[in-house]
Write a protein that holds these residues in place. Structure first.
Motif, PDB file in Angstrom:
ATOM      1  N   GLU A   1      40.015  30.285  34.717  1.00 51.07           N
ATOM      2  CA  GLU A   1      38.625  29.947  35.076  1.00 51.07           C
ATOM      3  C   GLU A   1      38.147  28.687  34.355  1.00 51.07           C
ATOM      4  O   GLU A   1      37.362  27.915  34.904  1.00 51.07           O
ATOM      5  CB  GLU A   1      37.702  31.141  34.784  1.00 51.07           C
TER       6      GLU A   1
ATOM      7  N   LYS B   1      44.433  36.872  40.101  1.00 50.17           N
ATOM      8  CA  LYS B   1      44.132  36.661  41.525  1.00 50.17           C
ATOM      9  C   LYS B   1      43.854  35.188  41.849  1.00 50.17           C
ATOM     10  O   LYS B   1      44.122  34.726  42.943  1.00 50.17           O
ATOM     11  CB  LYS B   1      42.895  37.486  41.909  1.00 50.17           C
ATOM     12  N   LYS B   2      43.290  34.453  40.862  1.00 51.83           N
ATOM     13  CA  LYS B   2      42.845  33.093  41.166  1.00 51.83           C
ATOM     14  C   LYS B   2      43.933  32.024  40.975  1.00 51.83           C
ATOM     15  O   LYS B   2      43.661  30.836  41.115  1.00 51.83           O
ATOM     16  CB  LYS B   2      41.635  32.736  40.298  1.00 51.83           C
TER      17      LYS B   2
ATOM     18  N   GLN C   1      42.860  35.117  32.368  1.00 53.95           N
ATOM     19  CA  GLN C   1      41.787  34.859  33.338  1.00 53.95           C
ATOM     20  C   GLN C   1      40.852  33.740  32.839  1.00 53.95           C
ATOM     21  O   GLN C   1      40.449  32.855  33.591  1.00 53.95           O
ATOM     22  CB  GLN C   1      40.991  36.152  33.498  1.00 53.95           C
TER      23      GLN C   1
END
Ligand SMILES: NC(=O)c1ccc[n+]([C@@H]2O[C@H](COP(=O)([O-])OP(=O)(O)OC[C@H]3O[C@@H](n4cnc5c(N)ncnc54)[C@H](O)[C@@H]3O)[C@@H](O)[C@H]2O)c1
Length: 331
Positions: A293, A23-24, A289
């Protein structure tokens, strides 16, 4: 943030699927020098751009995941870092320790994230073992013993330790947070290319720990089992189990000191077996992820480039040990 993947082979497909689901960040482009493979990708992911040209690819992305054969990792990662891109390299990070160190230096100088995909570190099983070790339930870890054998694909360029023990080395370092001081390995090749298809690797530690890995592509049965022996409890991890992968044995022994020091008195304790619940999120999704991040939050990922470099250092030393009939090689 735009992510690009280099190499759309067996593992690259898994990376593409997991980066696409993030999503990021968005999966922007995929590079492979095999145009046919890219055509098949475009049918599944029409929004992702495809190219066979590295320069063109680098213009489109901020961060790159490299899933090409090991001997290409260093050149590709260096080019990406020098172009100012954050880099995730598949395991094993490079073909030599010197190359891995050089990549770390470039990334540090440029303030870029560099990590190595040791996917196992993100599995529910390894995360649970780390939690049990960190919260003291296992006590001090005395040994790790792993068996990773099956009728495996004989690799044309690397031996069975580079293929299989790479997982165990990264897991041991992640769990014990301690670097080995020396390695010993023996192995045998049953083919005429001299590449070992069966090998046994032992890691020695300054703090009286030991780790041993049995790796083979020549076993009639598949075994993926790791024992973690603590002085309070012991863990058995059977990765082939569907659900009960981790069993924690409340088993141990106590050595009694006697006036007569030549006598060894051992008190055994055999207690309950506990089966903890594990997180079932796909490890590669969590890894992707973590990469994103680490870049966005400017923090270290779990699978650091330093772990990647240590794995290559141990593998290089193990190769030296095998060629010297099991000689102990200091790191
Ligand atoms: N993390 C894991 O558990 C795991 C599992 C399997 C493989 N891997 C690693 O993934 C990497 C790739 O392995 P694989 O089995 O997918 O290999 P593969 O041969 O199936 O795929 C490699 C792909 O890279 C492409 N390629 C090769 N050189 C290239 C270049 N210079 N530029 C662009 N494309 C290029 C090839 O055309 C091919 O499509 C290896 O480092 C392997 O160790 C990791």
């Amino acid at each position: 943030m735009n992510i690009g993947v280099i190499g759309y082979g067996y593992w690259g497909k898994n990376l593409v699927r997991n980066f696409y689901a993030q999503k990021k960040a968005s999966l922007k482009a995929v590079l492979d020098f095999d145009a046919k493979k890219l055509e098949s990708l475009q049918k599944l992911y029409p929004s992702v751009e495809i190219t066979t040209d590295l320069e063109e690819f680098l213009k489109k992305v901020d961060a790159v995941a490299i899933a090409t054969p090991v001997f290409t990792h260093y050149e590709l990662a260096k080019k990406c870092l020098e172009a100012g891109k954050h880099v995730l390299v598949e395991k094993p990070m490079t073909s030599s320790y010197a190359q891995a160190q050089e990549l770390i230096e470039i990334a540090e100088k440029k303030g870029l994230t560099l990590m190595c995909d040791h996917t196992f570190l993100y599995t529910g099983a390894v995360q649970k073992m780390k939690e049990l070790i960190n919260n003291g339930s296992i006590g001090n870890v005395n040994y790790i013993d792993s068996t990773r054998i099956n009728l495996g694909l004989f690799q044309p360029d690397v031996n069975v330790l580079w293929d299989l023990a790479a997982h165990d080395i990264s897991i041991c370092y992640y769990l014990m947070n301690e670097k080995p001081v020396a390695v010993q390995a023996v192995g045998i090749s049953h083919t005429n290319n001299g590449i070992e298809n069966i090998a046994y690797l032992t890691l020695h530690y300054a703090s009286n720990k030991i780790a041993h890995f049995n790796c083979s592509w020549s076993s009639p049965v598949k075994v993926r089992q790791m024992l973690v022996g603590g002085d309070k409890k012991m863990i058995v991890w059977n990765d082939l189990e569907a659900t009960e992968k981790i069993k924690v044995y409340d088993t141990g022994y106590e050595l009694k000191t006697e006036e007569d020091k030549t006598k060894i008195l051992v008190d055994y304790r055999v207690g309950d077996i506990f089966v903890p619940k594990l997180d079932s999120t796909e490890a590669l999704f969590t890894m992707a992820q973590d990469f994103i991040e680490a870049i966005l939050e400017n923090k270290k990922p779990s699978a650091t480039a330093e772990i990647g470099a240590l794995v290559v250092q141990v593998l290089e030393a193990s190769q030296k040990s095998i060629k010297n009939e099991g000689k102990k090689i200091a790191l």
